[in-house]
Design an enzyme around this catalytic site. Sequence first.
Site, PDB file in Angstrom:
ATOM      1  N   CYS A   1      40.403  28.949  42.939  1.00 12.96           N
ATOM      2  CA  CYS A   1      39.938  30.581  43.246  1.00 12.96           C
ATOM      3  C   CYS A   1      40.624  30.933  44.447  1.00 12.96           C
ATOM      4  O   CYS A   1      40.280  32.185  45.166  1.00 12.96           O
ATOM      5  CB  CYS A   1      38.390  30.493  43.456  1.00 12.96           C
ATOM      6  SG  CYS A   1      37.329  30.112  41.826  1.00 12.96           S
TER       7      CYS A   1
ATOM      8  N   HIS B   1      37.324  48.065  38.512  1.00  9.43           N
ATOM      9  CA  HIS B   1      39.087  48.068  38.624  1.00  9.43           C
ATOM     10  C   HIS B   1      39.465  48.118  39.847  1.00  9.43           C
ATOM     11  O   HIS B   1      40.389  48.853  40.334  1.00  9.43           O
ATOM     12  CB  HIS B   1      39.614  49.231  37.782  1.00  9.43           C
ATOM     13  CG  HIS B   1      39.211  48.591  36.228  1.00  9.43           C
ATOM     14  ND1 HIS B   1      38.172  48.629  35.528  1.00  9.43           N
ATOM     15  CD2 HIS B   1      40.414  48.225  35.288  1.00  9.43           C
ATOM     16  CE1 HIS B   1      38.452  48.223  34.308  1.00  9.43           C
ATOM     17  NE2 HIS B   1      39.772  47.736  34.297  1.00  9.43           N
TER      18      HIS B   1
ATOM     19  N   GLU C   1      28.833  36.459  38.417  1.00  8.29           N
ATOM     20  CA  GLU C   1      30.078  36.484  38.579  1.00  8.29           C
ATOM     21  C   GLU C   1      30.825  35.865  37.380  1.00  8.29           C
ATOM     22  O   GLU C   1      32.007  36.415  37.045  1.00  8.29           O
ATOM     23  CB  GLU C   1      30.644  35.509  39.788  1.00  8.29           C
ATOM     24  CG  GLU C   1      31.824  35.623  40.339  1.00  8.29           C
ATOM     25  CD  GLU C   1      32.093  35.035  41.415  1.00  8.29           C
ATOM     26  OE1 GLU C   1      32.253  35.801  42.647  1.00  8.29           O
ATOM     27  OE2 GLU C   1      32.041  33.781  41.751  1.00  8.29           O
TER      28      GLU C   1
HETATM   29 ZN   LIG Z   1      35.966  34.794  41.832  1.00  5.80          ZN
END
Ligand SMILES: [Zn+2]
Length: 141
Positions: free
Chosen positions: A23, A71, A131
Site C-alpha cells: 500500500c 475521483h 475501505e
Molecule cells: Zn488504501
Amino acid sequence: MFVIKNEIQFDTAHFLSGYEGKCANIHGHRYRLIVSIRCETLHKDGHLRGMVDDFGSIKSILKEVELFFDHKMLVEDNEDGRKVKESLCALPNNFAVLCLPFRPTCEEMARYIYKMLYQKGLAVSEVELFETPTNSCIYFE
Ligand SMILES: [Zn+2]
C-alpha cells in the site's frame, strides 16, 4: 432508541507517506460510507412528524461529502505528499489532488467525515467507512 442510516459510495485514490508494504504505492478504493443518526424520540409535529430526520436532507449533505472525495487523489500535507502533488500537477492531465492535514488512512478519513457532517449541521452519531468490502473503521464521539 431509533437509529437511521444512510449510505454513499465514492472512488478515491490515496498515497500513504511512510507506509511500508504494497500500500506504499498510489492506489484507489471504492469507499463505502454509512452514516448513522441515533435518537430516542421522533419529531412530534410538523413535516418531520414520526421521523428522526428527513432522509432527503441527509442524502443531500452526504452528496457534498461524495463530491468532495469522488475521483480525487488524497495526499497528506507533508513533504512527501506535497512532492506527489507537485509531480501530478506538473502533468497536463488536470489531476484533482487534495492535500489534507492528516495521513489519509481509513481511520483519519472517518474522523474527518464525522466532523465535516457535524459542521454541516447533521446530528451524526456514528460514521462507518469501508475501505474494502471487509475492512472498515467506525468513528463516533
Ligand atoms: Zn488504501
